[in-house]
Design a protein around this motif. Sequence first.
Motif, short mmCIF file in Angstrom:
data_model
loop_
_atom_site.label_atom_id
_atom_site.label_comp_id
_atom_site.label_asym_id
_atom_site.label_seq_id
_atom_site.Cartn_x
_atom_site.Cartn_y
_atom_site.Cartn_z
N GLN A 1 35.60 42.83 49.63
CA GLN A 1 35.04 41.48 49.69
C GLN A 1 35.19 40.89 51.09
O GLN A 1 34.43 40.00 51.48
N ASP B 1 37.19 47.18 45.22
CA ASP B 1 36.28 46.05 45.04
C ASP B 1 36.84 44.79 45.67
O ASP B 1 36.13 44.06 46.39
N SER C 1 32.93 55.05 39.18
CA SER C 1 31.55 54.75 39.56
C SER C 1 30.59 55.18 38.47
O SER C 1 29.62 54.47 38.15
#
Length: 521
Positions: A433, A429, A515
Amino acid sequence: MPLRFTTRRAEGGSARRPLSIVSCPLFCPSEPNQFSPMLFRQINDAKLAQYAYLIGCQETGEALLVDPERDIDRYLDLAEREGLEITAVTETHIHADFLSGARELAERFDTTLYLSDEGDENWKYEWAQGPKQGGGDYDVTWLHDGDTFQVGSVEVTALHTPGHTPEHLSFLVTDRGGGADEPMGLLTGDFVFVGDLGRPDLLESAAQVEGAMEPSARTLYTSVQRVLEMPDHLQVWPAHGAGSACGKALGAVPQSTLGYEKQFNPMIDAAREGEDAFVEAILADQPEPQIYFARMKRDNKEGMPVLGSLPAPRELTVRELEDAAADEAPLVIDTRLDRSAYMANHIPGSLYAPMNDTFNTVVGSLVEDETTPIVLIADEGDVEEAVRDLVRIGYDNVTGFAEIDTLQRYFQAGGPSETIDEITFADFDAELQDEATGVLDVRYRSEYEEGHVEGALNASYTRMPEYETELPTDKTLLVHCGSGARAAAASSYLARTGHSVKYVNDHFANYEAASEEAVAA
């Protein structure tokens, strides 16, 4: 009713490492007796998941070698220990995953060759049709469907079983000297495996013969119909086991029976559903073959170089390792098992290929030029194993090695080094970015299609040199696979070719679990 076969006359001798596995059926004794003079040995190369066979007549001392690899001293040692002389060699087909030892035996010992003359004109043994390197012709008998030959009192009958390759033969083996009048077993090569059948797509996916895949699958279907009519008691002696890329679901049991395979082999079961259903089943989810398979096909067809003795790489000092690292000509292959240690510190441009069962696959997939000089980072006790692994797939130019302790002293002396950042899926994550970051999944296409990171590119590491030029050069690639093993080799290759990479040392199952939790939340 016993089998009956028609026959027609076909036209037409360092330190040594112990064999990894030698097996013999319980009812085939190793000591001669009045009931069975046949001796049977299966020789396993665990890394290539390849089986060769030594079949001898203990009465006459003659032996047949089936599907040998190129470093033939192992087989010669075994035959000598058993009181046999290898007088004949045969192959089930032109192999794609290793260099054959048939020419080596014929060139060095005038061993009689029994080779397939089936298939189309594009897949003939060209090397055996020409003169030997030392002059004179090969002693070769060209085999067709139904042809029979004998080695001592052991009778061998060739059956044309195409599909994996056009020229493929299987061999029925009958122990005439033991009083048998029916075959004991079938050397199936890459036709029938334990739990699978040989893949029919390699001529297209590996050897780049366009349009060959589906016709080969239909030919394989016809071959399966033939085997369905054979007696259940026949033993199945395949050329490969679990881990080979010549099928997609090979069993880990080294041999089987035809009756068992008829009951429990899913691909034979698919053949009972009809030709179209079989073609769909056998072609589905075949993994991308290693890029070196095309070279093996070429060399085994046209003529592999005669090896003679094994390469003897010289041990390097710290200074000599520095010179090798500075020289652009040699490729440094780092075989350390600790992949995190490699990522933390390695010689610039070196390739990571751990000295485990993946070593052949990594080098064969990621090193295109077999003439490249190779320097190994490996402890002395592993060097001969590495050399044998390399020559079996055609890398003969192994010039030197440095022990892992020497590598550490190289680093301590300030030798040039590089680092590849290591992350886990928990870091994704934050990493993503940055718009200049992408994800590269180096698993097989079938694995990728079952589930992948959104937006990830897919490029199987077994064919990475083909994909590399199409990968983005303006992004840092987060390279992952299923467990981190394949991604480690791929990361080293991509860094060597100039890409910015971060290595994902993690199991993809962790990403999937995270997930699923996020969706549930």
